[in-house]
Design an enzyme around this catalytic site. Sequence first.
Site, PDB file in Angstrom:
ATOM      1  N   ASP A 198       0.832  -1.191   0.000  1.00  0.00           N
ATOM      2  CA  ASP A 198       0.000   0.000   0.000  1.00  0.00           C
ATOM      3  C   ASP A 198       0.877   1.257   0.000  1.00  0.00           C
ATOM      4  O   ASP A 198       1.865   1.334   0.737  1.00  0.00           O
ATOM      5  CB  ASP A 198      -0.893  -0.024   1.242  1.00  0.00           C
TER       6      ASP A 198
ATOM      7  N   GLU B  14      14.803 -14.597  -0.068  1.00  0.00           N
ATOM      8  CA  GLU B  14      15.161 -15.741   0.768  1.00  0.00           C
ATOM      9  C   GLU B  14      14.157 -16.880   0.621  1.00  0.00           C
ATOM     10  O   GLU B  14      14.434 -18.011   1.043  1.00  0.00           O
ATOM     11  CB  GLU B  14      15.224 -15.329   2.243  1.00  0.00           C
TER      12      GLU B  14
END
Length: 551
Positions: free
Chosen positions: A213, A273
């Site tokens: 957002d 990751e």
Amino acid sequence: MNTHTEIKSSALVADKDWWRGAVIYQIYPRSYQDSTGDGIGDLRGITRRLPHIASLGVDAIWISPFFKSPMKDFGYDVSDYCDVDPMFGTLADFDALIARAHDLGLRVMIDQVLSHSSDQHAWFKESRASRDNPKADWYVWADPNPDGTPPNNWLSIFGGSAWQWDTRREQYYMHNFLTSQPDLNFHCADVQDALLDTVRFWLDRGVDGFRLDTINFYIHDKELRNNPALPPEDRDDSIAPRVNPYNHQLHLYSKNQPENLAFLERFRALLDEYPAAAAVGEVGDAQRGLEIMGEYTAGDDRVHMCYSFEFLSGDTPTADRVVSVLNKVDEAAPDGWACWAFSNHDVVRHATRWSLNEDAQRAFATLLMCLRGSACLYQGEELGLEEAEVGFEELQDPYGIEFWPEFKGRDGCRTPMVWEKSNSFGGFSDNTPWLPVAPKHLKHSVAEQENDSAALLHHYRRAIALRHAHRALSKGVMSGLKASGDIVAFQRSEAGEEIFCAFNLSNNTAEVTLPTGTWETVGGELSQTVPQTGTVELGPWHVALARRIKT
């Protein structure tokens, strides 16, 4: 189950490139499906309706905020980033939603509201308690001017000053939105670390990505310099309504700061990751939206994709405008990636905003599936829902209440999804919904359209299937872009396949000439029949789709 609603259930492949060209379906959880009878949608309701979403053929869902919140801005004011608001269910309900979505071949993206929290968040409660506590600098605090006025001229999107006086610290705190949504201080390393920890929390629960957002609002100018005035001729109401004084400034210092790039690189490193996590950022800027999109998606160490408001504005996308926007994207983000949307939870539904009849909606749906970039669909868009009329007495949105009647807020696009028309609640709930179901929406319900082979719902399925059937459309390059009168035309190419696309964006018949070579029609019912060479006469709102025949 009919062939057009068959669902492909498969284990999700750990494809780091899945987002490139993906179709993402946005869910506004308050309004999708109520499972408890309280008139508010919830996570179990979403899980119940996942087969409908999977039947569309989309790649992922994006769920607007469901975190703990006082709901002053309906979830975009987060009081706990790592828990579900009881209104929507529990963490166990969310885990079940992810498991079911993955079983159906759907990835799950969630809305991360990192720029600000609720004033009820434990971080803010501690920060406002004194000027010397461990979280004193976790939010943006500033002393008043000598005359007691706010430290600068920054404005809130929701109206008035972006500064709110706090009697505990005898300082102002910054809020780009409601006064109950204080801005976090990204210049504080501990804040960045804490926010990234919340991102990891959801990644570890199995989410596949995030919608970020107001991604360009994270960092403010440390010197708190005044924003310059914006000349009237340069004002744009795509981010804030025309009547909002927010449009009178060039927001040079209150957002869009260069330090944001370093945080985005930290965010991307965390995502990398995980096997296949991805993110799409919302760029809220009327003047530099495409430029910022280019900056934030450049290379492979920032966010994967962004969307700005070019096709979420009230400007009707004529052929010339479509070409202009796409050319500007090529200039501003040559190695970046756009995510296109025509509707979402913050703007008037595009069927109403652009005054589209159903033929026009079909043409734009097909266009969206043929553009270079990824695509977001907003719940109910596949049904052709128009903006609902919500009376002032039923209004919930604080934005609309503030600027009524010239701006009616966002409730008209947030009314409940319509599943069937057996009662006035549209199958959304057994009791009165939090916003009224628009009576005109009932005839567009999922059940009604499932039983009508000519309905818009099936057109969306065909358009999404077309995108997935041709790698050139989902991941290919775009070339030959041009506007000829009311027609937009271009080619998409990838791995030796070339697709020609032409769209008549008008109520008039028009001609388009095929590029040199030999062509064959693709897309079935989505396209007019295309000759192997020469010209195509396109009827009103008709589309031509053709694949080059190799010789």
